[in-house]
Design a protein around this motif. Structure first.
Motif, PDB file in Angstrom:
ATOM      1  N   VAL A  31       0.855  -1.186   0.000  1.00  0.00           N
ATOM      2  CA  VAL A  31       0.000   0.000   0.000  1.00  0.00           C
ATOM      3  C   VAL A  31       0.893   1.239   0.000  1.00  0.00           C
ATOM      4  O   VAL A  31       1.683   1.455   0.925  1.00  0.00           O
ATOM      5  N   VAL A  32       0.762   2.045  -1.057  1.00  0.00           N
ATOM      6  CA  VAL A  32       1.599   3.235  -1.200  1.00  0.00           C
ATOM      7  C   VAL A  32       0.819   4.521  -0.963  1.00  0.00           C
ATOM      8  O   VAL A  32       1.384   5.614  -1.004  1.00  0.00           O
ATOM      9  N   GLY A  33      -0.484   4.403  -0.711  1.00  0.00           N
ATOM     10  CA  GLY A  33      -1.300   5.576  -0.441  1.00  0.00           C
ATOM     11  C   GLY A  33      -2.702   5.183  -0.026  1.00  0.00           C
ATOM     12  O   GLY A  33      -3.143   4.055  -0.261  1.00  0.00           O
ATOM     13  N   LYS A  34      -3.403   6.126   0.619  1.00  0.00           N
ATOM     14  CA  LYS A  34      -4.781   5.878   1.027  1.00  0.00           C
ATOM     15  C   LYS A  34      -5.619   7.111   0.738  1.00  0.00           C
ATOM     16  O   LYS A  34      -5.156   8.246   0.881  1.00  0.00           O
ATOM     17  N   VAL A  35      -6.872   6.868   0.346  1.00  0.00           N
ATOM     18  CA  VAL A  35      -7.856   7.933   0.164  1.00  0.00           C
ATOM     19  C   VAL A  35      -9.124   7.454   0.854  1.00  0.00           C
ATOM     20  O   VAL A  35      -9.788   6.535   0.378  1.00  0.00           O
ATOM     21  N   GLY A  36      -9.442   8.048   1.995  1.00  0.00           N
ATOM     22  CA  GLY A  36     -10.554   7.533   2.778  1.00  0.00           C
ATOM     23  C   GLY A  36     -10.233   6.113   3.202  1.00  0.00           C
ATOM     24  O   GLY A  36      -9.169   5.829   3.748  1.00  0.00           O
ATOM     25  N   LYS A  37     -11.159   5.205   2.918  1.00  0.00           N
ATOM     26  CA  LYS A  37     -10.938   3.802   3.248  1.00  0.00           C
ATOM     27  C   LYS A  37     -10.302   3.026   2.096  1.00  0.00           C
ATOM     28  O   LYS A  37     -10.045   1.831   2.215  1.00  0.00           O
ATOM     29  N   GLN A  38     -10.076   3.708   0.984  1.00  0.00           N
ATOM     30  CA  GLN A  38      -9.515   3.044  -0.195  1.00  0.00           C
ATOM     31  C   GLN A  38      -7.986   3.018  -0.119  1.00  0.00           C
ATOM     32  O   GLN A  38      -7.356   4.060   0.086  1.00  0.00           O
ATOM     33  N   LYS A  74       7.925   6.308   1.461  1.00  0.00           N
ATOM     34  CA  LYS A  74       8.924   5.309   1.847  1.00  0.00           C
ATOM     35  C   LYS A  74       8.516   3.913   1.393  1.00  0.00           C
ATOM     36  O   LYS A  74       9.346   3.123   0.911  1.00  0.00           O
ATOM     37  N   LYS A  75       7.226   3.606   1.524  1.00  0.00           N
ATOM     38  CA  LYS A  75       6.747   2.294   1.083  1.00  0.00           C
ATOM     39  C   LYS A  75       6.858   2.161  -0.437  1.00  0.00           C
ATOM     40  O   LYS A  75       7.165   1.093  -0.958  1.00  0.00           O
ATOM     41  N   LEU A  76       6.600   3.267  -1.126  1.00  0.00           N
ATOM     42  CA  LEU A  76       6.745   3.257  -2.586  1.00  0.00           C
ATOM     43  C   LEU A  76       8.190   2.959  -2.967  1.00  0.00           C
ATOM     44  O   LEU A  76       8.457   2.126  -3.844  1.00  0.00           O
ATOM     45  N   ARG A  77       9.125   3.622  -2.308  1.00  0.00           N
ATOM     46  CA  ARG A  77      10.543   3.415  -2.634  1.00  0.00           C
ATOM     47  C   ARG A  77      10.968   1.976  -2.348  1.00  0.00           C
ATOM     48  O   ARG A  77      11.700   1.356  -3.121  1.00  0.00           O
ATOM     49  N   LYS A  78      10.473   1.452  -1.236  1.00  0.00           N
ATOM     50  CA  LYS A  78      10.817   0.080  -0.868  1.00  0.00           C
ATOM     51  C   LYS A  78      10.254  -0.910  -1.880  1.00  0.00           C
ATOM     52  O   LYS A  78      10.937  -1.851  -2.308  1.00  0.00           O
ATOM     53  N   ALA A  79       9.012  -0.683  -2.290  1.00  0.00           N
ATOM     54  CA  ALA A  79       8.387  -1.560  -3.289  1.00  0.00           C
ATOM     55  C   ALA A  79       9.119  -1.476  -4.620  1.00  0.00           C
ATOM     56  O   ALA A  79       9.321  -2.482  -5.313  1.00  0.00           O
ATOM     57  N   TYR A  80       9.521  -0.262  -4.984  1.00  0.00           N
ATOM     58  CA  TYR A  80      10.230  -0.077  -6.255  1.00  0.00           C
ATOM     59  C   TYR A  80      11.573  -0.800  -6.228  1.00  0.00           C
ATOM     60  O   TYR A  80      11.965  -1.442  -7.213  1.00  0.00           O
ATOM     61  N   ASP A  81      12.293  -0.692  -5.104  1.00  0.00           N
ATOM     62  CA  ASP A  81      13.592  -1.365  -4.992  1.00  0.00           C
ATOM     63  C   ASP A  81      13.441  -2.873  -5.140  1.00  0.00           C
ATOM     64  O   ASP A  81      14.251  -3.535  -5.802  1.00  0.00           O
ATOM     65  N   LYS A  82      12.404  -3.437  -4.512  1.00  0.00           N
ATOM     66  CA  LYS A  82      12.162  -4.874  -4.640  1.00  0.00           C
ATOM     67  C   LYS A  82      11.780  -5.233  -6.076  1.00  0.00           C
ATOM     68  O   LYS A  82      12.176  -6.272  -6.602  1.00  0.00           O
ATOM     69  N   ASP A  83      11.009  -4.361  -6.691  1.00  0.00           N
ATOM     70  CA  ASP A  83      10.577  -4.595  -8.076  1.00  0.00           C
ATOM     71  C   ASP A  83      11.773  -4.599  -9.015  1.00  0.00           C
ATOM     72  O   ASP A  83      11.867  -5.400  -9.945  1.00  0.00           O
ATOM     73  N   ALA A  84      12.731  -3.701  -8.750  1.00  0.00           N
ATOM     74  CA  ALA A  84      13.910  -3.588  -9.605  1.00  0.00           C
ATOM     75  C   ALA A  84      14.821  -4.798  -9.451  1.00  0.00           C
ATOM     76  O   ALA A  84      15.516  -5.186 -10.368  1.00  0.00           O
TER      77      ALA A  84
END
Length: 645
Positions: A32-39, A635-645
């Motif tokens: 999860v890299v972001g939240k909008v309300g409960k989404q 930070k979660k986005l960066r971590k996910a991207y590093d794993k993806d790479a």
């Protein structure tokens, strides 16, 4: 032995490690890299919705920039839902209109075009030699004339099968128009050269086979396929041309040109001296690509196809146009099958095989889904309607005793006379009953397809629903942006007033010319207007005193564009020279030069609104972020991207 051991190790590695890699990727996608309300917005969702116009994978910088924009978009969707945009009747109607048009496009691109291309490509490999008998019949001819035409063709068909020479049969049965038979021998043709109904029949015949009678826009035909051969490649052709004459003059001239070439004179020199084709003369005699697909006279195409392309030029050749010497620059070839397909696809677009129109899709779907008009029942309805003579259709009763009869079938669904009558009543209620025509059933049939196309598209292409939803979301976001960011009607005018008062010196008109622009198609009329004003007439009176003249009054601060750059050099109470203006003629009268002054608030309003718009948007987005608790997890986005790479 070493290779065998390596293969065993590699297989064990894949067996043991690959599942964990797949699991790791799946888990990473769910970060999860972001939240909008409960989404929650996952890394996978963010990547899926990112678009940079490039096929390359997005960089971390790209995704970091896109994440807040995407979360704002999601917040706008929630706001639109809370504010009832998705239920707004105008929005629903606009969305349905789009989805319907998109459905037509879906069938064109995904079903019709590929099928048409496959058939077109197959036919493009061959050329056909045909002979036909044609009995001309108007499209709206009564059935008696149609029956007579079909009877003639059946008799002609029998005689051909009995060995009667084709020319005799043609002379006996084909319609004669302008002193010439409409039937007869047709030279070699290739795909796209004739109307599609004719082509569909002839490409379905074997050499020596005679067709059954069939209909085209010209009438009813039978056709014999005389021969078939591989397609002759198109040729890029130049020529030296001399028009035919009733004596030997043209013949002598073309041979003089040929002799000059044989004596070693350059092609362009001989061309300039002898050719009578002014259009091609400017391009070294270039005609362009010539083949059996194009609308050149057949003897002309045959003459070119018969030339040896390795020769520097041909001997003189006579066609219906006159005399030619041909020079073939190139023979059509393709570097790859992909190039050939692309060229064929372009050719396809110029033929009736594929048209980008809703009607073309309707006709395809009617064939595909077994559409049938029940003419007998339509005849009963027609007789019933016409009996009311001059009575308005809107006042007719229900067609008692006929209503349950089927008048049209499409996609397994029967449509009754009651359905048809409702359509006639609603669409043509103001007409008199005696104005009814049977072709209205065709219009009803198109309406049936139109009303069903969205559901049919969703059944055929489930992924189409996502496109529909995406457009609806885009539509509501556009409208909620319009209301909260762009619309003057919803802006806080008091804030704009404050901005105006605090920066009043910023909103000024410089000195500017106040002018009359007079326009006409004729210089003489502008001269008459000039004389009228110079002799004391008011410029305001010109349009009332002089016919065929246009007069507009304005001021401008733009001196850079034609013809307004003239105003800066003009004296007050003077005319400019006459000039070209929007494909007509124009002249300026400079009335005055207005002094510099501050704009009023109303005059400055649009400018202030445009300047305030970024701040207005920023404040609104912050309100949305606060209301829907928008969270950005960089930070979660960066971590996910590093794993993806």
């Amino acid at each position: 032995m070493a290779n065998k051991t390596y293969r065993l190790f590699f297989c064990l590695f894949l067996l043991c490690v690959a599942p964990s890699l797949v699991f790791g990727q799946a888990k990473n996608d769910k970060t999860v890299v972001g939240k909008v309300g409960k989404q929650e917005v996952t890394y996978a969702e963010l990547k899926k919705n990112y678009s940079s116009g490039s096929s390359e994978e997005p960089t971390l910088e790209d995704l970091e920039s896109f994440l807040p924009i995407y979360l704002d978009y999601k917040a706008k969707l929630l706001a639109a839902k809370d504010q009832g945009y998705y239920e707004d009747s105008a929005m629903v109607a606009e969305h349905e209109s789009y989805v319907k048009q998109a459905a037509y496009a879906y069938w064109l691109e995904n079903e019709i075009k590929p099928a048409a291309f496959d058939e077109f490509k197959k036919r493009a490999e061959m050329e056909l030699k045909t002979y036909h008998i044609l009995v001309a019949v108007a499209p709206d001819a009564p059935q008696q004339q149609v029956d007579e035409a079909l009877s003639k063709l059946e008799q002609a068909r029998k005689e051909i099968n009995d060995g009667v020479p084709l020319d005799e049969v043609n002379e006996k049965y084909s319609t004669v128009r302008g002193g010439r038979s409409m039937g007869g021998d047709i030279p070699w043709i290739s795909v796209g050269r004739t109307v599609q109904e004719f082509e569909d029949v002839v490409y379905g015949l074997e050499v020596g086979e005679l067709s059954e009678p069939f209909k085209t826009q010209f009438g009813y035909h039978i056709v014999l396929l005389q021969d078939k051969r591989e397609r002759t490649p198109a040729r890029l052709v130049n020529h030296i041309f001399v028009r035919g004459t009733g004596d030997s003059t043209a013949y002598d001239k073309i041979y003089s040109a040929y002799d000059a070439l044989e004596d070693g004179k350059p092609w362009n020199m001989v061309l300039n001296q002898f050719t009578e084709d002014g259009a091609s003369k400017r391009s070294n005699g270039r005609i362009g690509w010539v083949s059996y697909r194009q609308n050149f006279a057949m003897d002309f195409v045959e003459a070119i196809a018969g030339q040896d392309p390795s020769e520097p030029y041909s001997e003189p050749v006579k066609t219906n146009y006159g005399y030619h010497i041909f020079k073939i620059d190139s023979v059509e070839t393709y570097a790859s099958e992909e190039d050939r397909n692309q060229a064929l696809m372009e050719q396809l677009g110029d033929t009736p095989y594929f048209e980008e129109s809703n009607q073309f899709v309707v006709e395809f779907l009617q064939k595909q889904f077994n559409a049938e008009k029940h003419s007998g029942n339509e005849d009963l309805y027609k007789k019933w309607v016409l009996a009311f003579d001059t009575v308005a259709i809107s006042t007719l009763p229900e067609p008692a005793g006929l209503g349950e009869e089927t008048v049209y079938t499409f996609n397994g669904q029967n449509y009754t006379i009651d359905d048809y009558h409702g359509f006639i009543h609603n669409t043509y209620g103001k007409r008199k009953a005696n104005a009814y025509r049977s072709n209205l059933l065709d219009e009803f049939a198109r309406k049936v397809v139109d009303e069903n196309i969205i559901e049919m598209t969703l059944d055929k292409y489930p992924e189409f629903e996502k496109q529909s939803e995406s457009y609806l979301n885009g539509l509501v976001v556009y409208n909620i942006n319009e209301k909260n960011v762009w619309s003057p009607a919803t802006v806080d005018t008091s804030r704009l007033q404050s901005i105006y008062e605090e920066n009043i010196k910023k909103y000024q008109y410089p000195e500017r010319p106040f002018y009359y622009l007079m326009t006409s198609r004729h210089d003489s009329i502008l001269t008459k207007a000039k004389d009228f004003v110079n002799n004391g007439g008011s410029p305001d009176s010109v349009k009332f005193r002089i016919d065929r003249i246009g007069v507009s009054v304005d001021s401008t601060t733009n001196f850079t564009q034609e013809p307004f750059d003239r105003l800066s050099e003009m004296e007050i109470d003077s005319f400019s020279e006459i000039f070209d203006y929007n494909n007509i003629r124009g002249i300026f009268w400079l009335e005055d030069r207005l002094p510099a002054r501050n704009m009023t608030f109303d005059e400055a309003f649009n400018r202030i609104l445009a300047e305030f718009q970024p701040q207005r948007e920023k404040e609104w987005l912050q309100q949305l972020r606060d209301k829907y608790s928008v969270k950005v997890y960089v930070k979660k986005l960066r971590k996910a991207y590093d794993k993806d790479a």
